[in-house]
Design an enzyme around this catalytic site. Structure first.
Site, PDB file in Angstrom:
ATOM      1  N   GLU A  36      14.574 -15.272  -0.103  1.00  0.00           N
ATOM      2  CA  GLU A  36      15.076 -16.175   1.069  1.00  0.00           C
ATOM      3  C   GLU A  36      14.101 -17.379   0.906  1.00  0.00           C
ATOM      4  OE1 GLU A  36      15.541 -14.918   4.736  1.00  0.00           O
ATOM      5  OE2 GLU A  36      16.993 -13.359   4.146  1.00  0.00           O
TER       6      GLU A  36
ATOM      7  N   ASP B 261       0.877  -1.220  -0.140  1.00  0.00           N
ATOM      8  CA  ASP B 261      -0.125   0.009  -0.073  1.00  0.00           C
ATOM      9  C   ASP B 261       0.798   1.445   0.019  1.00  0.00           C
ATOM     10  OD1 ASP B 261      -2.764   0.988   0.480  1.00  0.00           O
ATOM     11  OD2 ASP B 261      -2.072   1.906   2.099  1.00  0.00           O
TER      12      ASP B 261
END
Ligand code: BGC
Length: 551
Positions: free
Chosen positions: A266, A216
């Site tokens: 990751e 956002d």
């Protein structure tokens, strides 16, 4: 708890061509019957999304929030608001979506928190200059007694972007910055503590198996040093505007996303970051999706492209060029929870744009509903053939119009209140969607309660009414998504064809797409028709219609 997505081959980069469906939780489906949608409601309706043929869901905020801005004011980033359910409900929803090979993207609101967040409450209780205040943007006021705001910035929702606090002893205190409502204080992203906190929030949802984040206000997190005064030009869009704006599109934001990129990398399964960044040009938006930053950014320039062959072509061309330039796919979007639904918006005119919501007293003629729907069907049929990823907003697959006749007492958007009703705001696109024609709340729940009143005309747009109805918008969307998937359209390139000034035509994959924007019918070879947004008339493509032909 973590779920492996069944078909997530490492490096598959599914998001490059995905069709992502936005669920606005309070208005999708309500299992508890309290009038506000919830996570269990969503889970109970997942089969209908699988039937529609989407690849992923973007879930608008469902985290703990006082709901001053419908959940975009988060008080606890690591828990579900009781209004929507529990963390266990979230885990179950995610698992059920994954079982159906639907990915799930979480809406993250990092520019500001709720004023009820423990950090903001601690900041209020602490002294000026304290580490607690340094997580937000507190400043002394101007004037002899600090009675004037620190600068002249205005809130996106109207009114000043600063609010003065009252100290514990009752004396007036410092001011804090809120680019949105006063209940949404902006974080200070130059503070390493804020950065560490959000890395941890990302991991919280990634560990649970979320497939990524819609971020956002991704263009607003860094403010220019010194917070200089700024007066936007009168015609500037509230969330964009010409550069340089001291609170939009500052270079410093990119370092944050490079950091987040490494966090997502990751994790297995191609997790994705999508920027909500309102910027004046596609070239600027493309800076958000350079290879080591976010993966996608909403293409708001396309959303507002003129409904004409030239306007659409220009927008599509510049989008593809800009995003290709940084190795990213373009995205495409026509509706979301912040704008007038495109089945209504596309019937508006340049003289009557009504960009900030439409209501009963909006001056000018009402948009023609039949014209709007016709154009919306043509626009979506064009969009879903384009190379890249497309976003859909719940209810557009039913052809839902904007709800214009909401009474003032029912309205909830803070922008309506902060402008004293001058802007109707966004409630008209947020009304709970209809599932059945003759059920309480049109099947949204079984009690009939609804946080915004649904209009009687929603019966004609219910999913049950449209299911299996040959000409319905729902069946058109299903057809579009099935053909798009079968022909791998989002992954293809595009080659323009010249069919005259009022016609947009291109080849992509094994399909030729033709949209007629002009009054004169355009002849097409009926034997090559795969699908058409409206029936052909006498073997020709009528105005405001898109057809897919075998190439
Ligand atoms: C969201 C809006 C929200 C605002 C503040 C956005 O752009 O999409 O719905 O009001 O950010 O969080």
């Amino acid at each position: 708890m973590s779920f492996a997505f069944p078909t997530a081959a490492p490096g598959s980069e599914w998001w490059r061509s995905a069709v992502i469906y936005q669920i606005y939780p309070r208005s999708f489906a309500d299992a508890s019957g309290d009038g506000v949608g919830d996570l269990r409601g969503i889970e109970s309706r997942l089969d209908s999304l699988a039937e529609l043929g989407i690849d992923a869901i973007w879930l608008s905020p469902f985290m703990v929030s006082p709901q001053k801005d419908a959940g975009y004011d988060v008080a606890d980033y690591r828990d579900v608001d009781p209004l929507f359910g529990t963390l266990a409900d979230f885990d179950e929803l995610l698992a059920s979506a994954h079982e159906r090979e639907i990915r799930l993207i979480v809406d993250l609101v990092p520019n500001h928190s709720s004023d009820q967040h423990v950090w903001f409450q601690a900041a209020l209780a602490a002294a000026p200059g304290s580490p607690e205040r340094a997580r937000y943007i507190f400043r002394d006021g101007k004037g002899a007694d600090g009675e004037l705001p620190p600068n002249n910035w205005e809130s996106v929702f109207g009114g000043p972007a600063w609010t003065r606090i009252t100290n514990a002893d009752g004396t007036p205190g410092q001011w804090y910055l809120h680019l949105f409502d006063s209940s949404q204080p902006d974080f200070d992203w130059t503070n390493e503590e804020v950065r560490a906190e959000f890395r941890s929030v990302l991991r919280f949802w990634l560990d649970r198996g979320a497939d990524g984040f819609r971020v956002d206000v991704a263009h607003g997190m860094i403010k220019a040093a010194g917070l200089p005064d700024y007066t936007p030009p009168t015609d500037a869009a509230s969330m964009g505007g010409a550069e340089p704006v001291p609170y939009w599109g500052q270079d410093g934001v990119h370092e944050i996303y490079r950091d987040w990129h490494t966090v997502l990398a990751e994790y297995a399964g191609d997790r994705v970051l999508c920027a909500e960044a309102w910027l004046p040009t596609n070239e600027e938006t493309a800076l958000w999706v350079r290879p080591d930053e976010m993966h996608q950014a909403f293409n708001f320039n396309y959303m507002y492209a003129a409904w004409s062959a030239a306007g659409q072509r220009e927008s599509i061309e510049t989008s593809i060029a800009a995003f290709n330039g940084v190795g990213a796919p373009s995205t495409w979007v026509l509706s979301n929870h912040d704008v007038v639904r495109h089945a209504t918006r596309l019937a508006l005119t340049i003289d009557n744009p009504q960009g900030e919501g439409i209501g009963p007293k909006t001056p000018g003629p009402r948009p023609d509903a039949a014209l709007g729907l016709r154009r919306a069907r043509a626009a979506t049929s064009l969009m879903l053939a384009l190379p890249g990823s497309s976003y859909l907003y719940q209810g557009e697959e039913l052809g839902l119009p904007e709800v214009i006749d909401l009474p003032d007492e029912a309205r909830q958007d803070p922008s309506f209140f902060r402008t004293n009703g001058e802007r109707y705001g966004r409630d008209g696109c947020r009304v709970p969607i209809p599932w059945e024609a003759d059920a309480p709340a049109f099947g949204f729940n079984d009690t009939g309660a609804s946080w915004l009143p649904q209009p009687a005309e929603f019966a004609d747009f219910s999913r049950a009414t449209e299911t299996g109805a040959a000409d319905s918008t729902l069946e058109l969307y299903k057809r579009l998504l099935a053909e798009r998937a079968a022909r791998s359209l989002g992954t293809e390139t595009l080659e323009w064809l010249d069919r005259g000034t009022d016609v947009l035509a291109f080849h992509t994959g094994d399909v030729e797409v033709v949209t007629n924007f002009g009054p004169a019918p355009v002849s097409v070879d009926a034997s090559r028709v795969i699908l058409s947004s409206e029936p052909l008339t006498d073997g020709a493509l009528p105005t405001d219609t898109t057809v897919w032909l075998t190439a």
